[in-house]
Design a protein around this motif. Structure first.
Motif, PDB file in Angstrom:
ATOM      1  N   MET A  29     -10.970 -12.710  -1.466  1.00  0.00           N
ATOM      2  CA  MET A  29     -12.062 -13.451  -2.109  1.00  0.00           C
ATOM      3  C   MET A  29     -12.065 -13.272  -3.626  1.00  0.00           C
ATOM      4  SD  MET A  29     -15.094 -12.663   0.671  1.00  0.00           S
ATOM      5  CE  MET A  29     -16.343 -13.547  -0.251  1.00  0.00           C
ATOM      6  N   GLY A  30     -11.099 -12.503  -4.133  1.00  0.00           N
ATOM      7  CA  GLY A  30     -10.935 -12.390  -5.579  1.00  0.00           C
ATOM      8  C   GLY A  30     -11.432 -11.105  -6.181  1.00  0.00           C
ATOM      9  N   LEU A  31     -12.025 -10.237  -5.375  1.00  0.00           N
ATOM     10  CA  LEU A  31     -12.510  -8.968  -5.898  1.00  0.00           C
ATOM     11  C   LEU A  31     -11.380  -7.943  -5.866  1.00  0.00           C
ATOM     12  CD1 LEU A  31     -14.869  -7.272  -6.932  1.00  0.00           C
ATOM     13  CD2 LEU A  31     -15.432  -6.719  -4.549  1.00  0.00           C
ATOM     14  N   GLU A  32     -10.893  -7.569  -7.036  1.00  0.00           N
ATOM     15  CA  GLU A  32      -9.782  -6.638  -7.124  1.00  0.00           C
ATOM     16  C   GLU A  32     -10.302  -5.202  -7.042  1.00  0.00           C
ATOM     17  OE1 GLU A  32      -7.478  -7.447 -10.554  1.00  0.00           O
ATOM     18  OE2 GLU A  32      -6.855  -9.444  -9.899  1.00  0.00           O
ATOM     19  N   LEU A  33      -9.885  -4.514  -6.006  1.00  0.00           N
ATOM     20  CA  LEU A  33     -10.335  -3.151  -5.762  1.00  0.00           C
ATOM     21  C   LEU A  33      -9.218  -2.174  -6.075  1.00  0.00           C
ATOM     22  CD1 LEU A  33     -12.043  -3.817  -2.315  1.00  0.00           C
ATOM     23  CD2 LEU A  33     -13.127  -3.780  -4.560  1.00  0.00           C
ATOM     24  N   TYR A  34      -9.563  -1.067  -6.713  1.00  0.00           N
ATOM     25  CA  TYR A  34      -8.573  -0.070  -7.075  1.00  0.00           C
ATOM     26  C   TYR A  34      -9.073   1.314  -6.658  1.00  0.00           C
ATOM     27  CZ  TYR A  34      -6.973  -3.928  -9.954  1.00  0.00           C
ATOM     28  OH  TYR A  34      -6.552  -5.152 -10.389  1.00  0.00           O
ATOM     29  N   SER A  35      -8.158   2.201  -6.404  1.00  0.00           N
ATOM     30  CA  SER A  35      -8.516   3.554  -5.972  1.00  0.00           C
ATOM     31  C   SER A  35      -7.738   4.583  -6.777  1.00  0.00           C
ATOM     32  CB  SER A  35      -8.209   3.739  -4.477  1.00  0.00           C
ATOM     33  OG  SER A  35      -8.969   2.849  -3.700  1.00  0.00           O
ATOM     34  N   SER A  36      -8.286   5.779  -6.817  1.00  0.00           N
ATOM     35  CA  SER A  36      -7.555   6.900  -7.413  1.00  0.00           C
ATOM     36  C   SER A  36      -6.470   7.356  -6.441  1.00  0.00           C
ATOM     37  CB  SER A  36      -8.524   8.051  -7.696  1.00  0.00           C
ATOM     38  OG  SER A  36      -9.066   8.556  -6.473  1.00  0.00           O
ATOM     39  N   LYS A  37      -5.620   8.246  -6.912  1.00  0.00           N
ATOM     40  CA  LYS A  37      -4.559   8.756  -6.061  1.00  0.00           C
ATOM     41  C   LYS A  37      -5.121   9.435  -4.819  1.00  0.00           C
ATOM     42  CE  LYS A  37      -0.687  12.011  -5.959  1.00  0.00           C
ATOM     43  NZ  LYS A  37       0.129  12.977  -6.725  1.00  0.00           N
ATOM     44  N   GLU A  38      -6.189  10.204  -4.984  1.00  0.00           N
ATOM     45  CA  GLU A  38      -6.774  10.932  -3.859  1.00  0.00           C
ATOM     46  C   GLU A  38      -7.335   9.978  -2.812  1.00  0.00           C
ATOM     47  OE1 GLU A  38      -7.370  11.554  -7.028  1.00  0.00           O
ATOM     48  OE2 GLU A  38      -6.190  13.419  -7.206  1.00  0.00           O
ATOM     49  N   TRP A  39      -8.029   8.933  -3.268  1.00  0.00           N
ATOM     50  CA  TRP A  39      -8.576   7.978  -2.319  1.00  0.00           C
ATOM     51  C   TRP A  39      -7.470   7.162  -1.666  1.00  0.00           C
ATOM     52  CZ3 TRP A  39     -12.913   8.066   0.085  1.00  0.00           C
ATOM     53  CH2 TRP A  39     -14.035   8.630  -0.497  1.00  0.00           C
ATOM     54  N   CYS A  40      -6.416   6.864  -2.404  1.00  0.00           N
ATOM     55  CA  CYS A  40      -5.281   6.156  -1.808  1.00  0.00           C
ATOM     56  C   CYS A  40      -4.636   6.999  -0.709  1.00  0.00           C
ATOM     57  CB  CYS A  40      -4.246   5.813  -2.882  1.00  0.00           C
ATOM     58  SG  CYS A  40      -4.633   4.310  -3.819  1.00  0.00           S
ATOM     59  N   GLN A  41      -4.478   8.287  -0.977  1.00  0.00           N
ATOM     60  CA  GLN A  41      -3.919   9.161   0.049  1.00  0.00           C
ATOM     61  C   GLN A  41      -4.804   9.175   1.292  1.00  0.00           C
ATOM     62  OE1 GLN A  41      -3.507  12.815  -2.248  1.00  0.00           O
ATOM     63  NE2 GLN A  41      -1.286  12.517  -2.394  1.00  0.00           N
ATOM     64  N   PHE A  42      -6.118   9.193   1.077  1.00  0.00           N
ATOM     65  CA  PHE A  42      -7.039   9.189   2.212  1.00  0.00           C
ATOM     66  C   PHE A  42      -6.937   7.885   2.996  1.00  0.00           C
ATOM     67  CE2 PHE A  42     -11.223   7.803   3.766  1.00  0.00           C
ATOM     68  CZ  PHE A  42     -11.469   8.789   4.705  1.00  0.00           C
ATOM     69  N   PHE A  43      -7.034   6.755   2.286  1.00  0.00           N
ATOM     70  CA  PHE A  43      -7.044   5.469   2.971  1.00  0.00           C
ATOM     71  C   PHE A  43      -5.711   5.171   3.658  1.00  0.00           C
ATOM     72  CE2 PHE A  43     -10.796   4.308   0.346  1.00  0.00           C
ATOM     73  CZ  PHE A  43     -11.610   3.860   1.377  1.00  0.00           C
ATOM     74  N   MET A  44      -4.603   5.441   2.992  1.00  0.00           N
ATOM     75  CA  MET A  44      -3.306   5.184   3.619  1.00  0.00           C
ATOM     76  C   MET A  44      -3.153   5.994   4.898  1.00  0.00           C
ATOM     77  SD  MET A  44      -1.431   2.883   2.027  1.00  0.00           S
ATOM     78  CE  MET A  44       0.336   3.207   2.061  1.00  0.00           C
ATOM     79  N   GLY A  45      -3.596   7.256   4.859  1.00  0.00           N
ATOM     80  CA  GLY A  45      -3.532   8.079   6.053  1.00  0.00           C
ATOM     81  C   GLY A  45      -4.406   7.532   7.171  1.00  0.00           C
ATOM     82  N   VAL A  46      -5.618   7.092   6.831  1.00  0.00           N
ATOM     83  CA  VAL A  46      -6.535   6.555   7.835  1.00  0.00           C
ATOM     84  C   VAL A  46      -6.010   5.248   8.414  1.00  0.00           C
ATOM     85  CG1 VAL A  46      -8.829   5.530   8.145  1.00  0.00           C
ATOM     86  CG2 VAL A  46      -8.580   7.694   6.931  1.00  0.00           C
ATOM     87  N   TRP A  47      -5.468   4.364   7.559  1.00  0.00           N
ATOM     88  CA  TRP A  47      -4.928   3.100   8.059  1.00  0.00           C
ATOM     89  C   TRP A  47      -3.799   3.328   9.046  1.00  0.00           C
ATOM     90  CZ3 TRP A  47      -4.616   1.106   2.362  1.00  0.00           C
ATOM     91  CH2 TRP A  47      -5.891   0.707   1.947  1.00  0.00           C
ATOM     92  N   VAL A  48      -2.879   4.203   8.703  1.00  0.00           N
ATOM     93  CA  VAL A  48      -1.760   4.497   9.591  1.00  0.00           C
ATOM     94  C   VAL A  48      -2.270   5.122  10.896  1.00  0.00           C
ATOM     95  CG1 VAL A  48       0.341   5.863   9.895  1.00  0.00           C
ATOM     96  CG2 VAL A  48      -0.110   4.724   7.718  1.00  0.00           C
ATOM     97  N   TRP A  49      -3.200   6.027  10.779  1.00  0.00           N
ATOM     98  CA  TRP A  49      -3.736   6.728  11.951  1.00  0.00           C
ATOM     99  C   TRP A  49      -4.398   5.744  12.925  1.00  0.00           C
ATOM    100  CZ3 TRP A  49      -8.885   9.827  12.044  1.00  0.00           C
ATOM    101  CH2 TRP A  49      -8.990  10.515  13.249  1.00  0.00           C
ATOM    102  N   LEU A  50      -5.301   4.908  12.422  1.00  0.00           N
ATOM    103  CA  LEU A  50      -6.035   3.996  13.289  1.00  0.00           C
ATOM    104  C   LEU A  50      -5.123   2.958  13.924  1.00  0.00           C
ATOM    105  CD1 LEU A  50      -9.283   3.397  11.188  1.00  0.00           C
ATOM    106  CD2 LEU A  50      -8.961   4.932  13.148  1.00  0.00           C
ATOM    107  N   ARG A  51      -4.197   2.422  13.145  1.00  0.00           N
ATOM    108  CA  ARG A  51      -3.294   1.392  13.687  1.00  0.00           C
ATOM    109  C   ARG A  51      -2.380   1.998  14.741  1.00  0.00           C
ATOM    110  NH1 ARG A  51      -2.445  -2.832  15.675  1.00  0.00           N
ATOM    111  NH2 ARG A  51      -1.479  -4.637  14.724  1.00  0.00           N
ATOM    112  N   SER A  52      -1.957   3.237  14.544  1.00  0.00           N
ATOM    113  CA  SER A  52      -1.093   3.900  15.518  1.00  0.00           C
ATOM    114  C   SER A  52      -1.854   4.186  16.807  1.00  0.00           C
ATOM    115  CB  SER A  52      -0.537   5.200  14.933  1.00  0.00           C
ATOM    116  OG  SER A  52       0.162   4.954  13.730  1.00  0.00           O
ATOM    117  N   VAL A  53      -3.091   4.654  16.670  1.00  0.00           N
ATOM    118  CA  VAL A  53      -3.930   4.888  17.849  1.00  0.00           C
ATOM    119  C   VAL A  53      -4.118   3.589  18.618  1.00  0.00           C
ATOM    120  CG1 VAL A  53      -6.288   5.442  18.576  1.00  0.00           C
ATOM    121  CG2 VAL A  53      -5.113   6.907  16.935  1.00  0.00           C
TER     122      VAL A  53
END
Length: 338
Positions: free
Chosen positions: A93-117
């Protein structure tokens, strides 16, 4: 999963490099359709959890174990929709969202975890139904004495979440936040098929990233699909044999055989679910790995295909479940009537 190694690229005018990496252009129609699928995934799986959850707590009958497995699968579907797919809609929708390194590490881990489950929970449903058919076979004798304890079922589901959490640890270790000069050169299936929140994967080398992607494809992506196909073929074969011996069944085994028509209906619903998952997941595997190993002119188009393939099962599975689940079907009928 978007797995990205860091690579500097020049904007050649055909691709737009922004804080979220290489963005594949999507039309407004595609965005609207994807938004509808995400909303269906959230609403549909929430209904599954609510209706069947109420059934589990109020009815302690024979179907309780299978309902718990369905709820587990729906929970993984819902979390993927909320934590990942909803953010993709906001990004479109055009809203550019950015994260710090720590939040990226958290989100990437959660995305992989949930999709794998999500993958292994779907496989567990198919395997559990095959085991149920083995227990209702006339040759197995007393059904009630052979039932799996609820504790064992919960431990098995807990093990799925735990093992996939361990699998997602590299997503935490190797992910970082990107910038406009960084874009994906490698992807896995188990998370987003595009950069999100500015998060990228920063493997030590392209070879180590490719090795992880290949290992993931074989063990975590292709192997579950093979097992799903195998368990469903086994279920269909067992039901076929039950039908053949139906006429020669003794009175002692008659109560067991009476369950076969119900198990056949359940087998058809589960088969439809698994076929939907295989088509969805398989399409994503082919598309993403084409991008990994042969980034030709069709790569961007295939990434769009992979993106929709990842959401199709989550959005459509509640409807398939409603066909074969009496309480879900009754709830949806009453909801539509009002």
């Amino acid at each position: 999963m978007v797995v990205e190694t860091v690579a500097d690229m020049e904007d050649d005018g055909d691709t737009e490099l922004v804080g979220m990496g290489l963005r594949v252009a999507v039309s407004p129609v595609q965005t609207a359709f994807y938004m509808i699928l995400v909303l269906l995934g959230i609403l549909g799986n929430a209904i599954v959890i609510g209706v069947i959850g109420q059934s589990v707590t109020s009815d302690r009958g024979r179907g309780r174990n299978s309902d718990i497995i369905i709820i587990n699968m729906a929970v993984s579907n819902l979390l993927v929709s909320v934590v990942r797919n909803a953010l993709l809609v906001i990004s479109d929708m055009g809203l550019e969202l950015y994260s710090s390194k720590e939040w990226c590490q958290f989100f990437m881990g959660v995305w992989v975890w949930l999709r794998s489950v999500n993958v292994w929970s779907t496989l567990f449903l198919s395997a559990f139904h095959l085991q149920t058919l083995r227990r209702v076979a006339p040759s197995m004798g007393n059904l009630q004495g052979r039932r799996s304890p609820l504790t064992s079922l919960c431990l098995s589901l807990g093990l799925i979440w735990l093992l996939n959490f361990i699998y997602s640890i590299p997503a935490h270790i190797f992910s970082t936040n990107g910038n406009k000069n960084r874009t994906e050169t490698l992807m896995l299936v188990s998370s987003t098929t595009r950069p999100l929140l500015g998060c990228v994967w920063n493997f030590p080398s392209s070879y180590s990233g490719l090795a992880y992607a290949t290992t993931s494809m074989v063990i975590h992506e292709a192997f579950p699909i093979f097992l799903m196909a195998f368990t469903n073929l086994g279920s269909l074969y067992m039901l076929y044999n039950h039908g053949r011996v139906h006429s020669s069944t003794t009175v002692q085994n008659a109560p067991v055989i009476k369950r076969v028509p119900a198990e056949k209906r359940a087998a058809k619903v589960i088969l439809a679910l698994i076929m939907l998952f295989i088509i969805s997941w398989g399409t994503s595997i082919i598309s993403v790995n084409y991008f990994n190993y042969n980034q030709g002119s069709s790569a961007e188009f295939l990434l769009v295909i992979a993106r929709f393939a990842n959401i199709i099962f989550i959005a459509m599975s509640p409807g398939v479940l409603a066909i074969g689940h009496r309480r879900l079907r009754s709830f949806i009928k009453s909801m539509l009537a009002h």
